[in-house]
Design an enzyme around this catalytic site. Structure first.
Site, mmCIF file in Angstrom:
data_model
loop_
_atom_site.group_PDB
_atom_site.id
_atom_site.type_symbol
_atom_site.label_atom_id
_atom_site.label_comp_id
_atom_site.label_asym_id
_atom_site.label_seq_id
_atom_site.Cartn_x
_atom_site.Cartn_y
_atom_site.Cartn_z
ATOM 1 N N LYS A 191 0.808 -1.224 0.000
ATOM 2 C CA LYS A 191 0.000 0.000 0.000
ATOM 3 C C LYS A 191 0.841 1.274 0.000
ATOM 4 O O LYS A 191 0.409 2.303 -0.514
ATOM 5 C CB LYS A 191 -0.958 0.003 1.196
ATOM 6 C CG LYS A 191 -2.099 -0.993 1.072
ATOM 7 C CD LYS A 191 -3.105 -0.823 2.199
ATOM 8 C CE LYS A 191 -4.289 -1.757 2.014
ATOM 9 N NZ LYS A 191 -5.331 -1.541 3.034
ATOM 10 N N ASP A 205 -10.260 2.797 2.077
ATOM 11 C CA ASP A 205 -10.423 2.047 3.330
ATOM 12 C C ASP A 205 -11.200 2.856 4.364
ATOM 13 O O ASP A 205 -12.132 2.351 5.003
ATOM 14 C CB ASP A 205 -9.060 1.659 3.906
ATOM 15 C CG ASP A 205 -8.424 0.490 3.178
ATOM 16 O OD1 ASP A 205 -9.166 -0.343 2.625
ATOM 17 O OD2 ASP A 205 -7.183 0.405 3.165
#
Length: 288
Positions: free
Chosen positions: A71, A108
């Site tokens: 990420k 997220d």
């Protein structure tokens, strides 16, 4: 839907990746929307990341999800970042542009906030407590701060990256209207005070995940109160030890399936401009 010469590709970059339910979600969504695309999971080694990133443009991919441990590693390959991705310092969704540029997003936190709506938990203007300072925790803190949460108490074990995490907390506070603090999780007195003042406790660590599902991120549960909801980003097991204890006390609890569902839904909409058919995908996620 049959694969044709026009079928486009989407996928997940991660290691491990084979366990992911993202292919199940997105392929069902493509089919329901009559979009000629398939979604695959790519489990790659770190030395393959540069080639993988180049292939996004070379293969004219419709979009890409990114999970651990990449990420942050994908950031040097991206041309632009959304506000949430910039503040979080991590990306979970890549949106290719027609001119070949790659834009990084982080859905997220948005997925987390949307799942709270499902559970009828309103934290806007309220105080919350978050355990952890990793990618999920940071994304949650960023989106909660951007959306209008008043105060976020962040707790983590003191380690070599503690000061670095403090800098990130300061950055989020500086760029939002939210007050944030970072405290050593070993300070039980501070944890309990934060819990007593909070509307929501979030476990954003892997403590409680299989095979260590007998563990809990906190050991003193005396400060849990009736107005406190408990959210565990873990979804395997569905009911962690923390959730079990909170349930026994009669508190409202939420696991990580909703966050997983809605982060995917936001990514799908970024790629296609269409809504993920939640009435189809939600049962698939729940039964996976």
């Amino acid at each position: 839907m049959e694969v044709t010469g026009y079928t486009r590709l989407a996928g997940l970059i991660a290691k491990p990746a084979k366990h992911s339910i993202s292919p199940l979600m997105h392929n069902a969504a493509f089919k329901a929307n009559n979009i000629d695309a398939v979604y695959l999971a790519f489990e790659i080694e770190k030395e393959q990341l540069a080639a993988m990133m180049k292939s996004i443009t070379a293969l004219n991919m419709i979009g890409v999800n990114v999970s651990m441990p990449y990420k942050r590693a994908v950031l040097p390959y991206l041309d632009e970042l959304s506000e949430a991705a910039t503040l979080t310092g991590a990306v979970n969704t890549i949106l290719p542009q027609k001119d070949g540029r790659l834009v990084g997003h982080n859905t997220d936190g948005s997925g987390f906030m949307r799942s709270l709506v499902d559970s009828k938990i309103d934290i806007i203007g309220e105080e919350i407590t978050v355990i952890g300072t990793g990618g999920a925790a940071t994304a949650i803190c960023v989106q909660a701060a951007l959306d209008g949460v008043k105060k976020i108490n962040v707790f983590n074990r003191q380690g070599k990256f503690f000061n670095q995490k403090q800098q990130k907390i300061n950055e989020i506070e500086k760029k939002t209207q939210c007050k944030l603090s970072l405290t050593d999780l070993a300070d039980v007195k501070a944890v309990n005070k934060a819990l007593r003042d909070s509307k929501l406790l979030v476990n954003a660590t892997d403590v409680g995940m299989k095979p260590n599902d007998a563990q809990t991120p906190i050991q003193d549960f005396s400060a849990l109160h009736n107005d406190l909801a408990v959210y565990d980003v873990i979804y395997n097991p569905r009911e962690t030890k923390l959730i079990q204890i909170a349930n026994e006390k009669g508190l409202k609890t939420v696991n990580g399936l909703g966050m997983l569902l809605y982060q995917g839904a936001y990514a799908f909409e970024l790629w296609t401009g269409k809504k993920m058919p939640l009435e189809i995908v939600k049962p698939l996620v729940a039964n996976s």
